[in-house]
Structures are given as structure tokens and as C-alpha cells.
Design a protein around this motif. Structure first.
Motif, PDB file in Angstrom:
ATOM      1  N   LEU A  67     -20.866 -16.187  13.160  1.00  0.00           N
ATOM      2  CA  LEU A  67     -19.726 -15.328  12.846  1.00  0.00           C
ATOM      3  C   LEU A  67     -19.838 -13.944  13.454  1.00  0.00           C
ATOM      4  O   LEU A  67     -18.826 -13.251  13.594  1.00  0.00           O
ATOM      5  CB  LEU A  67     -19.570 -15.215  11.330  1.00  0.00           C
ATOM      6  CG  LEU A  67     -19.201 -16.512  10.603  1.00  0.00           C
ATOM      7  CD1 LEU A  67     -19.224 -16.301   9.103  1.00  0.00           C
ATOM      8  CD2 LEU A  67     -17.845 -17.032  11.054  1.00  0.00           C
ATOM      9  N   THR A  68     -21.049 -13.531  13.822  1.00  0.00           N
ATOM     10  CA  THR A  68     -21.261 -12.165  14.327  1.00  0.00           C
ATOM     11  C   THR A  68     -21.615 -12.157  15.808  1.00  0.00           C
ATOM     12  O   THR A  68     -22.444 -11.383  16.248  1.00  0.00           O
ATOM     13  CB  THR A  68     -22.341 -11.449  13.502  1.00  0.00           C
ATOM     14  OG1 THR A  68     -23.539 -12.236  13.497  1.00  0.00           O
ATOM     15  CG2 THR A  68     -21.879 -11.247  12.066  1.00  0.00           C
ATOM     16  N   SER A  69     -21.007 -13.046  16.552  1.00  0.00           N
ATOM     17  CA  SER A  69     -21.048 -13.092  18.019  1.00  0.00           C
ATOM     18  C   SER A  69     -22.425 -13.389  18.597  1.00  0.00           C
ATOM     19  O   SER A  69     -22.791 -12.869  19.642  1.00  0.00           O
ATOM     20  CB  SER A  69     -20.497 -11.783  18.630  1.00  0.00           C
ATOM     21  OG  SER A  69     -21.425 -10.731  18.537  1.00  0.00           O
ATOM     22  N   HIS A  70     -23.176 -14.259  17.938  1.00  0.00           N
ATOM     23  CA  HIS A  70     -24.471 -14.716  18.468  1.00  0.00           C
ATOM     24  C   HIS A  70     -24.470 -16.247  18.499  1.00  0.00           C
ATOM     25  O   HIS A  70     -25.348 -16.902  17.924  1.00  0.00           O
ATOM     26  CB  HIS A  70     -25.619 -14.187  17.618  1.00  0.00           C
ATOM     27  CG  HIS A  70     -25.723 -12.693  17.610  1.00  0.00           C
ATOM     28  ND1 HIS A  70     -26.391 -11.978  18.572  1.00  0.00           N
ATOM     29  CD2 HIS A  70     -25.209 -11.773  16.765  1.00  0.00           C
ATOM     30  CE1 HIS A  70     -26.303 -10.681  18.315  1.00  0.00           C
ATOM     31  NE2 HIS A  70     -25.584 -10.540  17.228  1.00  0.00           N
ATOM     32  N   LEU A  71     -23.482 -16.809  19.171  1.00  0.00           N
ATOM     33  CA  LEU A  71     -23.277 -18.252  19.140  1.00  0.00           C
ATOM     34  C   LEU A  71     -24.458 -19.015  19.724  1.00  0.00           C
ATOM     35  O   LEU A  71     -24.888 -20.032  19.177  1.00  0.00           O
ATOM     36  CB  LEU A  71     -21.988 -18.614  19.886  1.00  0.00           C
ATOM     37  CG  LEU A  71     -21.629 -20.100  19.948  1.00  0.00           C
ATOM     38  CD1 LEU A  71     -21.489 -20.686  18.557  1.00  0.00           C
ATOM     39  CD2 LEU A  71     -20.331 -20.294  20.738  1.00  0.00           C
ATOM     40  N   SER A  72     -25.001 -18.548  20.834  1.00  0.00           N
ATOM     41  CA  SER A  72     -26.113 -19.248  21.470  1.00  0.00           C
ATOM     42  C   SER A  72     -27.318 -19.336  20.533  1.00  0.00           C
ATOM     43  O   SER A  72     -27.933 -20.394  20.377  1.00  0.00           O
ATOM     44  CB  SER A  72     -26.504 -18.541  22.775  1.00  0.00           C
ATOM     45  OG  SER A  72     -27.622 -19.160  23.362  1.00  0.00           O
TER      46      SER A  72
END
Length: 448
Positions: A191-196
Motif C-alpha cells: 500500500l505504501t509504494s513498495h510493491l517489489s
């Protein structure tokens, strides 16, 4: 792990099956493993779900014989909740709540497992604030890492990501070996833009669950579905399909896995495969989302009468399923995407935000407001939905299209380009629309 800790761990995992400021640093101890390439063999699956009725019947008999046993009531609540996860019978959810409450009434202290079970049943009924209060009360008696992870999950459901981050940072190093905790952490990272990194974390949790043959099949499958969902967001469609199929091998009744496949195949315009996957999921539980993919597939295959019949069924299921609003969000999304019952879609979306103001409630509101021509509401909601830079292409598409209508060409190009970068096939209709808009605005921005 002690026997008591093991019991709490399973309650947290059971909860996670329900679920699902931008910090500059994340001191959360996530691993750096590469994405796993796990394959599941059917002979390595413990089909506990086949014995669920017998187990519950046995515990019901024991509870009748020993009605003052808080432990038996807690065990019974756990299996009611498991059967709810497996069959989606709301009556089991209510039975689990009642049994957990009785267990806590008999043993308020040193009974965190019952508190976590009760919180889980409340979450599944979208009674989020009540669930949070149950966990907060339990923490006053005994603070544990499992309760902290559970509290962080509830806070994310309510959109309080800053508090969730703080709780995740307080957990001990022992939690890093806990697949339930790792799944909570993966959700926060997603949810906080750390998908990888979220994908790495989720695969690590999935592998931990798969290490033990006797882990519940439906729970193991849930970890594979989550890994499949994250792979889809990242545009890794082959890995996403693999994970969904592994989930079905683990738990053949897994509606979420069939729905994931229906979405994936629709995005690829593999309509017959999408229809078959949706039908298999509907055979077990006719969810609005799964039925929507069936209707889309039927329409794409030229079966207009079949699509109309499925759309009628969606209306029936929607009316029957609105037990305390459990399925509201999916219905609002369906209405908004298909341009039907738009005032009702907006009403549902507004109610969702009032109940839990998380990223996806805001996104649902943004798209429903846009569909109703309420562009100021749409702009505010889409900014809220994307405020953490969440790497979800559909969120980015919605913001881009709302920005386009509002005359913000730069944001429109940026957000639509990012949607296609993340997953060039993120939606069966919207991906092509994003390409066309970008071609009209700035041909050099279009992703191949």
C-alpha cells in the motif's frame, strides 16, 4: 514457538485470510529473497476442509457436555471461522462470534486467542471499530506480537497507515519468522509504494506456510492468492497465473483464486478461459466480482442473452449478500464500471468511506463520483487514494482519467503512463483506453 504462541499465530493467520504519510525509511526487517518459483503437488496437501463438519460436530458435543470450558469454546469458534472461510456461510461467522464471546466471558485474561477470533469475526462483518476495541482491550491485559500485528491489520483497514507502521516497527525480531506477521508487513509495503519488496515478503510468508503439510489447506491457498494478486499488479501475469493455480491445487474451492484467474484472463482477452474460471468460482460461491467477470466474458463472446441473465443474477446476489454491508464495495465497483445504478454506486461508496476510510474506499468513491459527474468529489477522493504512491495500475488509471477531465494534462499523462508501466494489461477495457488517451495527448508516452 510455544503451544500458546502457536495458537495465537493461527488466529492471526485466520484473520489475514479476510484481509486485505509515505515513510522515507522502513526499519521493518524485510528480506531480500528473490521471487520464489514454488510448485505445489496435490499429494503434499492436507485436505483438512473435508473433515471440517466432523470436527465441528465433535466440538459442539464437547461444549454441550462442558459448557464452561473456555478452551473448547475457543476451539469451536476457530473451526466455525475456518468453515466460513471455506464456504462463505455467514451463519458460521455469527456462530464463531458467539462462541468467542462466550469463551472470553468465561476467561477474560490469558485468552488472547479468543480476543483475536472475536476481532476477526467482527472484521468479516465490517465492524472495524468494534474489532479495534476488542484488540485494544486485549492488549491492556497481555501485549503480544500477534496482537500488535492484528492491530496493524485493522488500522490499515481503517486507513490509519501511520499507526500501522508504528506498530509494525515495535515487533520483536522473532516476528520475522512468523508468516502471519510477514503477510501483514507485505500488505503495508504494497500500500505504501513498495510493491517489489511486498512481493518478496509475501513469497517468503507463502514458503513458510508451505513448509508444513498439516497447515490448513485454505489458509495455505490464501497466501498463494495474495502472491498472485501482487504479481498481477506488477504485470507478472505468468507468475500470477501460477500462484492462482497453486492455490486451487491446495484448496479446490478457492473462489478468490478462480476470480483472480477470471480477471487475469479477461485482461489478456482470453475470454473463454475467463468464462470457465468465473464459472468454476461461482459454482462454490456466487460473488458479485466473479459474476461480473462472467458477464463481461459472455458479452465479449457474443452471448448477450447470457450476459443479461448473469447481470440479473448479480442484482439478486447483491440483495441477498448485503448482510451488514459485507459485499458493498464490490457492488459499487461493478455499478461504476458498467454504468448502471450510478446514484446507488455513489451512495454505497460514500457509506464505505464512512465505515473505513482506506485507500480502496477512497478509490471506489472517486470512480463512483466521476461516473456521476461529481468531479470535485472525484478529485479529492482520487488524491486521497493515491497519496502513498500505491503501485496499483487501476488506482493510477482512475486518477489519470479524473485529472484529464479536470484539465490537468500533466498529471493525466504521468498517471496513465505509470498504470501501463506497472502492468500493460491491468484491465480488459481500461488498459486500451489509457493507451488511446496517451496517444492523443502525447504519443511518445505510450507504453508498448
Amino acid at each position: 514457538m510455544t503451544r500458546r504462541s502457536l495458537g495465537l499465530f493461527w488466529v492471526l493467520v485466520s484473520l489475514l485470510v479476510f484481509l486485505l504519510g509515505h515513510p522515507s525509511t522502513l526499519a521493518l526487517g524485510f528480506g531480500k529473497e528473490s521471487i520464489a518459483d514454488t510448485q505445489i503437488s496435490a499429494d503434499l496437501v492436507f485436505p483438512d476442509y473435508l473433515e471440517r463438519d466432523g470436527i465441528i460436530h465433535n466440538y459442539e458435543q464437547q461444549v454441550r457436555q462442558s459448557p464452561d470450558s473456555f478452551l473448547l469454546l475457543r476451539l469451536l469458534a476457530d473451526h466455525y471461522l475456518k468453515r466460513f472461510r471455506e464456504r462463505a456461510d455467514v451463519e458460521d461467522l455469527l456462530r464463531a462470534e458467539q462462541a468467542a464471546r462466550r469463551s472470553l466471558a468465561l476467561q477474560p485474561r490469558h485468552n488472547e486467542g479468543a480476543s483475536m477470533l472475536l476481532a476477526s469475526t467482527l472484521l468479516s462483518q465490517h465492524r472495524f471499530q468494534e474489532a479495534l476495541q476488542v484488540v485494544t482491550d486485549a492488549e491492556k491485559l497481555t501485549a503480544t506480537d500477534q496482537l500488535a500485528s492484528l492491530k496493524a491489520s485493522i488500522q490499515m483497514e481503517l486507513g490509519d497507515y501511520e499507526s500501522a507502521h508504528q506498530f509494525l516497527q515495535t515487533l520483536t525480531s522473532e516476528s520475522e519468522d512468523n508468516s502471519g506477521h510477514n503477510a501483514v508487513l507485505a500488505r503495508y509495503l504494497e500500500l505504501t509504494s513498495h510493491l517489489s519488496v511486498a512481493r518478496q515478503q509475501m513469497d517468503s510468508a507463502m514458503q513458510q506456510m508451505d513448509e508444513f503439510y498439516t497447515n490448513p489447506a485454505e489458509t495455505r491457498a490464501w497466501f498463494h492468492v495474495r502472491a498472485g494478486d501482487l504479481s498481477f499488479l506488477a504485470g507478472d501475469l505468468a507468475r500470477s497465473e501460477q500462484r492462482y493455480r497453486e492455490a486451487i491445487t491446495l484448496f479446490p474451492h478457492d473462489v478468490a483464486a478462480f476470480t483472480g484467474l477470471a480477471r487475469l484472463y479477461a485482461a489478456q482477452h482470453r475470454w473463454q478461459a475467463s468464462l470457465e474460471a468465473a464459472n468454476q468460482g461461482i459454482e462454490w460461491v456466487p460473488l458479485v466480482e466473479t459474476l461480473a467477470y462472467k458477464a463481461d466474458a459472455q458479452q465479449a463472446l457474443g452471448d448477450s442473452s447470457g450476459a443479461a441473465a448473469t447481470q440479473d443474477l448479480i442484482e439478486v446476489v447483491a440483495r441477498l449478500s448485503q448482510v451488514k454491508g459485507i459485499y458493498d464495495r464490490a457492488l459499487a465497483v461493478y455499478y461504476s464500471e458498467h454504468g448502471v445504478h450510478l446514484p446507488e454506486a455513489l451512495e454505497i461508496a460514500q457509506r464505505e468511506v464512512a465505515i473505513r476510510d482506506d485507500i480502496y474506499a477512497e478509490d471506489t468513491l472517486a470512480w463512483a463520483a466521476a461516473a456521476n459527474g461529481q468531479w470535485q468529489t472525484a478529485q479529492r477522493a482520487t488524491r486521497q487514494a493515491t497519496r502513498y504512491g500505491t503501485e496499483d495500475p487501476l488506482l493510477r488509471f482512475h486518477r489519470g482519467m479524473i485529472a484529464l477531465h479536470s484539465g490537468d494534462r500533466e498529471t493525466a499523462i504521468q498517471q496513465l503512463s505509470e498504470a501501463l508501466r506497472l502492468n500493460p494489461q491491468f484491465h480488459h477495457k481500461y488498459a486500451a483506453e489509457a493507451r488511446q488517451v496517451l496517444a492523443d495527448l502525447s504519443p511518445t508516452k505510450v507504453e508498448s
